[in-house]
Design a protein around this motif. Structure first.
Motif, PDB file in Angstrom:
ATOM      1  N   SER A  11       0.823  -1.215   0.000  1.00 35.81           N
ATOM      2  CA  SER A  11       0.000   0.000   0.000  1.00 35.81           C
ATOM      3  C   SER A  11       0.854   1.259   0.000  1.00 35.81           C
ATOM      4  O   SER A  11       0.343   2.359  -0.163  1.00 35.81           O
ATOM      5  CB  SER A  11      -0.905   0.003   1.237  1.00 35.81           C
ATOM      6  N   SER A  12       2.148   1.093   0.189  1.00 35.95           N
ATOM      7  CA  SER A  12       2.983   2.267   0.384  1.00 35.95           C
ATOM      8  C   SER A  12       4.443   1.960   0.063  1.00 35.95           C
ATOM      9  O   SER A  12       4.830   0.784  -0.064  1.00 35.95           O
ATOM     10  CB  SER A  12       2.820   2.688   1.851  1.00 35.95           C
ATOM     11  N   LEU A  14       8.227   1.099  -0.570  1.00 33.90           N
ATOM     12  CA  LEU A  14       8.981   0.155  -1.400  1.00 33.90           C
ATOM     13  C   LEU A  14       8.073  -0.924  -1.972  1.00 33.90           C
ATOM     14  O   LEU A  14       8.233  -1.351  -3.120  1.00 33.90           O
ATOM     15  CB  LEU A  14      10.102  -0.491  -0.571  1.00 33.90           C
ATOM     16  N   SER A  33      -2.253  -5.187   2.593  1.00 36.10           N
ATOM     17  CA  SER A  33      -2.316  -4.049   3.517  1.00 36.10           C
ATOM     18  C   SER A  33      -3.154  -4.520   4.703  1.00 36.10           C
ATOM     19  O   SER A  33      -3.942  -5.461   4.564  1.00 36.10           O
ATOM     20  CB  SER A  33      -3.018  -2.873   2.831  1.00 36.10           C
ATOM     21  N   ARG A  34      -2.989  -3.847   5.847  1.00 35.99           N
ATOM     22  CA  ARG A  34      -3.885  -4.195   6.962  1.00 35.99           C
ATOM     23  C   ARG A  34      -5.297  -3.730   6.675  1.00 35.99           C
ATOM     24  O   ARG A  34      -6.265  -4.269   7.188  1.00 35.99           O
ATOM     25  CB  ARG A  34      -3.383  -3.552   8.262  1.00 35.99           C
ATOM     26  N   LEU A  52       0.580  -8.508   9.947  1.00 33.33           N
ATOM     27  CA  LEU A  52       1.733  -9.278  10.451  1.00 33.33           C
ATOM     28  C   LEU A  52       1.522  -9.768  11.878  1.00 33.33           C
ATOM     29  O   LEU A  52       2.106 -10.760  12.292  1.00 33.33           O
ATOM     30  CB  LEU A  52       2.987  -8.392  10.413  1.00 33.33           C
ATOM     31  N   ASN A  78       7.812  -8.031   2.306  1.00 38.78           N
ATOM     32  CA  ASN A  78       8.265  -6.640   2.380  1.00 38.78           C
ATOM     33  C   ASN A  78       7.676  -5.897   3.580  1.00 38.78           C
ATOM     34  O   ASN A  78       8.335  -5.046   4.175  1.00 38.78           O
ATOM     35  CB  ASN A  78       7.870  -5.938   1.081  1.00 38.78           C
ATOM     36  N   TYR A 143      14.748  -2.962  16.183  1.00 40.42           N
ATOM     37  CA  TYR A 143      14.617  -3.017  14.716  1.00 40.42           C
ATOM     38  C   TYR A 143      15.789  -3.812  14.133  1.00 40.42           C
ATOM     39  O   TYR A 143      15.592  -4.755  13.366  1.00 40.42           O
ATOM     40  CB  TYR A 143      14.588  -1.598  14.138  1.00 40.42           C
ATOM     41  N   LYS A 147      15.332  -7.472  12.240  1.00 43.66           N
ATOM     42  CA  LYS A 147      15.722  -7.617  10.830  1.00 43.66           C
ATOM     43  C   LYS A 147      16.928  -8.546  10.697  1.00 43.66           C
ATOM     44  O   LYS A 147      17.022  -9.332   9.761  1.00 43.66           O
ATOM     45  CB  LYS A 147      16.042  -6.244  10.216  1.00 43.66           C
ATOM     46  N   GLY A 174      19.058   0.159   2.130  1.00 42.61           N
ATOM     47  CA  GLY A 174      19.586   1.248   2.961  1.00 42.61           C
ATOM     48  C   GLY A 174      18.452   2.233   3.144  1.00 42.61           C
ATOM     49  O   GLY A 174      17.285   1.836   3.235  1.00 42.61           O
ATOM     50  N   TYR A 176      15.643   4.682   2.021  1.00 41.60           N
ATOM     51  CA  TYR A 176      14.809   5.017   0.858  1.00 41.60           C
ATOM     52  C   TYR A 176      13.749   6.011   1.296  1.00 41.60           C
ATOM     53  O   TYR A 176      13.213   5.899   2.412  1.00 41.60           O
ATOM     54  CB  TYR A 176      14.140   3.763   0.285  1.00 41.60           C
ATOM     55  N   THR A 178      10.580   6.954   1.827  1.00 46.30           N
ATOM     56  CA  THR A 178       9.212   6.439   1.922  1.00 46.30           C
ATOM     57  C   THR A 178       8.550   7.061   3.159  1.00 46.30           C
ATOM     58  O   THR A 178       9.167   7.829   3.888  1.00 46.30           O
ATOM     59  CB  THR A 178       9.183   4.901   2.081  1.00 46.30           C
ATOM     60  N   ARG A 183       4.687   5.421   9.956  1.00 45.45           N
ATOM     61  CA  ARG A 183       4.158   4.139  10.468  1.00 45.45           C
ATOM     62  C   ARG A 183       5.039   3.571  11.573  1.00 45.45           C
ATOM     63  O   ARG A 183       4.796   2.496  12.068  1.00 45.45           O
ATOM     64  CB  ARG A 183       4.081   3.114   9.337  1.00 45.45           C
TER      65      ARG A 183
HETATM   66  N1  LIG Z   1      12.438   2.956   3.688  1.00 44.74           N
HETATM   67  C1  LIG Z   1      13.610   2.606   4.162  1.00 44.74           C
HETATM   68  O1  LIG Z   1      14.512   3.447   4.255  1.00 44.74           O
HETATM   69  C2  LIG Z   1      13.890   1.182   4.581  1.00 44.74           C
HETATM   70  C3  LIG Z   1      15.198   0.862   4.974  1.00 44.74           C
HETATM   71  C4  LIG Z   1      15.484  -0.444   5.358  1.00 44.74           C
HETATM   72  C5  LIG Z   1      14.487  -1.410   5.360  1.00 44.74           C
HETATM   73  N2  LIG Z   1      13.220  -1.074   4.995  1.00 44.74           N
HETATM   74  C6  LIG Z   1      12.217  -2.132   5.021  1.00 44.74           C
HETATM   75  O2  LIG Z   1      11.512  -2.149   3.805  1.00 44.74           O
HETATM   76  C7  LIG Z   1      10.161  -2.558   4.014  1.00 44.74           C
HETATM   77  C8  LIG Z   1       9.212  -1.529   3.404  1.00 44.74           C
HETATM   78  O3  LIG Z   1       9.452  -0.288   4.037  1.00 44.74           O
HETATM   79  P1  LIG Z   1       8.844   1.098   3.499  1.00 44.74           P
HETATM   80  O4  LIG Z   1       9.889   2.125   3.704  1.00 44.74           O
HETATM   81  O5  LIG Z   1       8.237   0.922   2.175  1.00 44.74           O
HETATM   82  O6  LIG Z   1       7.737   1.350   4.614  1.00 44.74           O
HETATM   83  P2  LIG Z   1       6.234   1.952   4.517  1.00 44.74           P
HETATM   84  O7  LIG Z   1       6.146   2.991   3.457  1.00 44.74           O
HETATM   85  O8  LIG Z   1       5.860   2.311   5.923  1.00 44.74           O
HETATM   86  O9  LIG Z   1       5.394   0.680   4.056  1.00 44.74           O
HETATM   87  C9  LIG Z   1       5.240  -0.411   4.920  1.00 44.74           C
HETATM   88  C10 LIG Z   1       4.219  -1.352   4.342  1.00 44.74           C
HETATM   89  O10 LIG Z   1       4.068  -2.440   5.261  1.00 44.74           O
HETATM   90  C11 LIG Z   1       2.709  -2.529   5.674  1.00 44.74           C
HETATM   91  N3  LIG Z   1       2.664  -2.794   7.101  1.00 44.74           N
HETATM   92  C12 LIG Z   1       3.172  -2.051   8.111  1.00 44.74           C
HETATM   93  N4  LIG Z   1       2.921  -2.625   9.306  1.00 44.74           N
HETATM   94  C13 LIG Z   1       2.216  -3.748   9.037  1.00 44.74           C
HETATM   95  C14 LIG Z   1       1.648  -4.774   9.835  1.00 44.74           C
HETATM   96  N5  LIG Z   1       1.741  -4.754  11.176  1.00 44.74           N
HETATM   97  N6  LIG Z   1       0.986  -5.789   9.216  1.00 44.74           N
HETATM   98  C15 LIG Z   1       0.880  -5.825   7.878  1.00 44.74           C
HETATM   99  N7  LIG Z   1       1.386  -4.887   7.051  1.00 44.74           N
HETATM  100  C16 LIG Z   1       2.057  -3.867   7.632  1.00 44.74           C
HETATM  101  C17 LIG Z   1       2.065  -1.195   5.350  1.00 44.74           C
HETATM  102  O11 LIG Z   1       0.708  -1.422   4.972  1.00 44.74           O
HETATM  103  P3  LIG Z   1      -0.583  -0.885   5.772  1.00 44.74           P
HETATM  104  O12 LIG Z   1      -0.141   0.248   6.658  1.00 44.74           O
HETATM  105  O13 LIG Z   1      -1.502  -0.465   4.662  1.00 44.74           O
HETATM  106  O14 LIG Z   1      -1.064  -2.073   6.513  1.00 44.74           O
HETATM  107  C18 LIG Z   1       2.867  -0.705   4.157  1.00 44.74           C
HETATM  108  O15 LIG Z   1       2.304  -1.153   2.948  1.00 44.74           O
HETATM  109  C19 LIG Z   1      10.007  -2.727   5.526  1.00 44.74           C
HETATM  110  O16 LIG Z   1      10.165  -4.079   5.875  1.00 44.74           O
HETATM  111  C20 LIG Z   1      11.151  -1.899   6.092  1.00 44.74           C
HETATM  112  O17 LIG Z   1      11.582  -2.337   7.351  1.00 44.74           O
HETATM  113  C21 LIG Z   1      12.895   0.202   4.606  1.00 44.74           C
END
Ligand SMILES: NC(=O)c1ccc[n+]([C@@H]2O[C@H](COP(=O)([O-])OP(=O)(O)OC[C@H]3O[C@@H](n4cnc5c(N)ncnc54)[C@H](OP(=O)(O)O)[C@@H]3O)[C@@H](O)[C@H]2O)c1
Length: 268
Positions: A11-12, A14, A33-34, A52, A78, A143, A147, A174, A176, A178, A183
């Motif tokens: 939904s958001s 990456l 998505s939730r 999750l 993801n 965190y 991970k 690394g 990104y 977002t 959240r």
């Molecule tokens: N952005 C970065 O810099 C970065 C860096 C390292 C790792 N990551 C990892 O990359 C992944 C994506 O991150 P992002 O930056 O794209 O984050 P984001 O924009 O917050 O997106 C997170 C996604 O996960 C879903 N989500 C969150 N909590 C959830 C839960 N309890 N149950 C089910 N779905 C859940 C959200 O959907 P809903 O809210 O609609 O449920 C959303 O679609 C994550 O695993 C994050 O740890 C991101």
């Protein structure tokens, strides 16, 4: 044959960028998505419900995809959440919740998808970890730990399922740009906490890095490359040169020197 991809957290950020990119490259894509109804504006990605922290929704999710397509070729774990807070003030219940979000949730889905991939005699699981999962980061200990644990579990799983034609890899992003900070799960501080100033400072720095991070589209391209590979590595990194370099530095520098660099970077 059109490959079927199930990507959680589409939904958001990456996940959304990756789902759109794969869709544009002729994959059949299911996202999660939730609360999919909140995101009805983007009809091109089929968003299904998955939480999750409610492992029972994993079976429902898999059943829905199987009902529509009869197969799952690629699972991308993801969905996940940023978690912050000083270790001293994070209570045990919250710690368990953090691990439930970033480790047990993805594992519960993997357990439901594996029998299908085993039956197919093929499948690819990509677990999205984090460069922050390769090192303890200040105020992000839970965190990093969750991970890191997903990364190590992936290594074990990979060896267990290889003989069934199933491949397991991790992809560690690394920073990104977002909405992950919106959240994020913040462990609250005690009123008289000695960490107030340092924690706030550290959070501001983390957010700044995320907002100035790389483009989610670049991440989506890396995911697509991994899917297309015939032979895959165990672990992949995706992010800026400096973020990738940090892992090399960690492996060659004395640990106290690396610690100094990290403390300086996060201004603690
Ligand atoms: N952005 C970065 O810099 C970065 C860096 C390292 C790792 N990551 C990892 O990359 C992944 C994506 O991150 P992002 O930056 O794209 O984050 P984001 O924009 O917050 O997106 C997170 C996604 O996960 C879903 N989500 C969150 N909590 C959830 C839960 N309890 N149950 C089910 N779905 C859940 C959200 O959907 P809903 O809210 O609609 O449920 C959303 O679609 C994550 O695993 C994050 O740890 C991101």
């Amino acid at each position: 044959m059109t490959k079927v991809v199930l990507i959680t957290g589409a939904s958001s950020g990456l996940g959304k960028a990756t789902a759109s990119y794969l869709l544009a490259n002729n994959y059949r894509v299911f996202g999660t998505s939730r609360d999919p109804h909140k995101y009805n504006y983007d009809k091109s990605i089929e968003l299904l419900t998955f939480d999750l922290n409610q492992p029972e929704t994993a079976q429902q999710l898999v059943d829905q995809v199987m009902h529509k397509t009869g197969r799952i070729d690629v699972l991308i774990n993801n969905a996940g959440a940023g978690i912050t807070g000083p270790i001293e003030e994070t209570d045990l219940k919250s710690m368990k919740y953090h691990f439930s979000t970033n480790l047990f949730g993805p594992l519960s889905l993997i357990q439901k998808v594996l029998p299908i991939m085993r039956e197919q005699k093929s499948g690819l699981i990509i677990n999205i970890t984090s460069i922050g999962g390769y090192m303890g980061l200040p105020f992000r200990g839970m965190y990093s730990a969750s991970k890191g644990a997903l990364g190590v579990t992936s290594e074990a799983l990979r060896m267990e399922v290889k003989r069934f034609g199933i491949d397991v890899v991790t992809l560690a992003p690394g920073d990104y740009a977002t909405d992950i900070p919106t959240r994020r799960i913040y462990s609250p501080l005690k009123k008289d906490s000695p960490y107030h100033a340092l924690y706030k400072h550290s959070l501001d720095t983390i957010d700044e890095h995320v907002y100035h991070g790389s483009r989610p589209l670049d991440f989506a391209r890396v995911v697509h490359k991994i899917i297309k590979l015939k032979k895959r590595k165990v672990h992949y990194l995706s992010g800026s040169f400096l973020q990738k370099l940090s892992l090399l530095l960690k492996s060659i520098l004395p640990d106290t020197l690396f610690e100094k660099i990290i403390m300086n970077h996060y201004k603690v």
